[in-house]
Design a protein around this motif. Sequence first.
Motif, PDB file in Angstrom:
ATOM      1  N   HIS A  30       7.538  -6.386   3.419  1.00 41.44           N
ATOM      2  CA  HIS A  30       7.148  -5.482   4.466  1.00 41.44           C
ATOM      3  C   HIS A  30       8.134  -5.438   5.498  1.00 41.44           C
ATOM      4  CE1 HIS A  30       4.129  -2.888   6.720  1.00 41.44           C
ATOM      5  NE2 HIS A  30       3.707  -3.013   5.597  1.00 41.44           N
ATOM      6  N   GLN A  71       7.936  -4.286  11.522  1.00 41.07           N
ATOM      7  CA  GLN A  71       7.258  -3.189  12.547  1.00 41.07           C
ATOM      8  C   GLN A  71       7.201  -4.053  14.026  1.00 41.07           C
ATOM      9  OE1 GLN A  71       3.717  -3.344   9.923  1.00 41.07           O
ATOM     10  NE2 GLN A  71       4.009  -1.089   9.833  1.00 41.07           N
ATOM     11  N   ASP A 110       6.666   1.536   5.584  1.00 37.38           N
ATOM     12  CA  ASP A 110       5.428   0.723   5.731  1.00 37.38           C
ATOM     13  C   ASP A 110       4.472   1.098   4.563  1.00 37.38           C
ATOM     14  OD1 ASP A 110       2.464   1.046   8.225  1.00 37.38           O
ATOM     15  OD2 ASP A 110       2.987  -0.203   6.525  1.00 37.38           O
ATOM     16  N   GLY A 111       4.461  -0.076   3.908  1.00 37.28           N
ATOM     17  CA  GLY A 111       3.834   0.184   2.548  1.00 37.28           C
ATOM     18  C   GLY A 111       4.410   0.327   1.292  1.00 37.28           C
ATOM     19  N   HIS A 154       0.894  -1.141   0.115  1.00 36.14           N
ATOM     20  CA  HIS A 154       0.034  -0.011   0.069  1.00 36.14           C
ATOM     21  C   HIS A 154       0.803   1.307  -0.118  1.00 36.14           C
ATOM     22  CE1 HIS A 154       0.851   0.731   4.418  1.00 36.14           C
ATOM     23  NE2 HIS A 154       0.718  -0.531   4.385  1.00 36.14           N
ATOM     24  N   GLU A 214      -5.075   0.675   2.981  1.00 35.59           N
ATOM     25  CA  GLU A 214      -4.700  -0.240   4.141  1.00 35.59           C
ATOM     26  C   GLU A 214      -4.633   0.155   5.320  1.00 35.59           C
ATOM     27  OE1 GLU A 214      -1.959  -0.786   5.999  1.00 35.59           O
ATOM     28  OE2 GLU A 214      -2.298  -2.605   6.341  1.00 35.59           O
ATOM     29  N   GLU A 215      -4.413   1.310   5.762  1.00 32.58           N
ATOM     30  CA  GLU A 215      -4.068   1.774   7.159  1.00 32.58           C
ATOM     31  C   GLU A 215      -5.368   1.940   7.857  1.00 32.58           C
ATOM     32  OE1 GLU A 215      -1.397   1.699   8.616  1.00 32.58           O
ATOM     33  OE2 GLU A 215       0.254   1.890   7.343  1.00 32.58           O
ATOM     34  N   HIS A 232      -1.950  -7.003   7.474  1.00 28.27           N
ATOM     35  CA  HIS A 232      -1.424  -6.359   6.262  1.00 28.27           C
ATOM     36  C   HIS A 232      -2.552  -6.995   4.973  1.00 28.27           C
ATOM     37  CE1 HIS A 232       2.337  -5.803   7.612  1.00 28.27           C
ATOM     38  NE2 HIS A 232       2.403  -6.976   8.306  1.00 28.27           N
TER      39      HIS A 232
HETATM   40 MN    MN Z   1       1.823  -1.721   6.171  1.00 25.50          MN
END
Ligand code: MN
Length: 410
Positions: free
Chosen positions: A191, A194, A95-96, A84, A129-130, A359
Amino acid sequence: MLNNLRIDGGRLWQSLTALARIGATPRGGCCRLALSDEDKAARDLFVSWCRRACCDISVDRLGNIFARRAGRNPDLPPVATGSHLDTQPHGGKFDGAYGVLAGLEVIRTLNDHDIETEAPLEVVVWTNEEGARFAPSMIASGVFAGSYEEDFALACADVDGHTMGEELERIGYAGSEPCGGRIFDAFFEAHIEQGPILEREQKVIGAVTGVQGLRWYDVSVRGQDAHSGSTPMPGRRNALVGAAEMVSAIDALAFESAPDAVATVGQLDVSPNSRNTIPGGVFFTVDLRHPRSEAITEMEDRFRVLFSLIAERRGLESSVEQIAHTPPVMFDPGCVDAVRQASKALGYPSRDILSGAGHDACHLSKVTPTGMIFVPCAGGLSHNEEESAEASDLAAGCNVLLHAVLARAG
Ligand code: MN
Ligand code: HGY
Ligand code: MN
């Protein structure tokens, strides 16, 4: 020959840096809320790069973008990858964005070496996505996989009442193609982890075996607006004090079910939000996660009872509405093994790992064999402007993606 094939880590880093300029925040992060002007700019940049890499672009009704590289046999289902471009309000650069640009880097590398695959390849950008601007999260991959209806998703509105459908039109990404029904041979998502495990164990690659379960709730607490000066303490119906007690109660509940349970109240709105009016209304969100569904159900049952006891004691009313439920997911063993094998062949220290974060791959795993590739990020920090990752780790993850995709695409 193919075994020696590697992506161009410098070009991948360059692309990540260029993309990170879109929605860049003063403290070095990124803010590209779904379907905002910044998200549009990032999408336009990605589409222009894919066109330059001779990909055909299609967009579906939820704004999901599919960049397709032809294979020898156009009738074969494509091997897909992607992630994303939207971020949290205080999001990071990776992130993404990493999963999207790693997919593009795979295509650029195959182009550089004139390698033709048997099956086509597709790099996908999944909308919203978030879930930071439009809830629930992972909604467009959810529609694609049949977890949500298209109309439900298009009607989701942000705090200002703008719907996803209106915003997709506004930024020019309301595609004509129905969302869903595209058949993939497999879907891989690269990814950042995290979380702290890969960095702590000095592993470069995480072969993601699955993702923990997630449930989101909207909570409303109603009391009575009243004067802060002339209303005696006894008998006040202060929704904020009640909500504060509920927030601590759910935090304590997650600690009781540690280490696997996590609970977060990330958003809390007070009404009327005036310093000399006792708050009569509070809205807050609950994000509850655990690897086992039954554990989430148990925690939900408990916090619902706790909240109604707190409300009753304080003369308040409260309501809890579940607005999202992504059950725990185990990825396709074949895809997970492709990630393990590619890591081994490339000589990267790797380990199996369960994802704490959600995800798009969670929904994809319902409709196609799916796997994920994790790389470390500094301190495991994400959804934070200081999110960072090593260029060498990002390149390693992209090399694993390249070889896992090639193994499937022939
Ligand atoms: Mn993500
Ligand atoms: O909430 C999540 O886990 C993802 O980052 N949207
Ligand atoms: Mn995220």
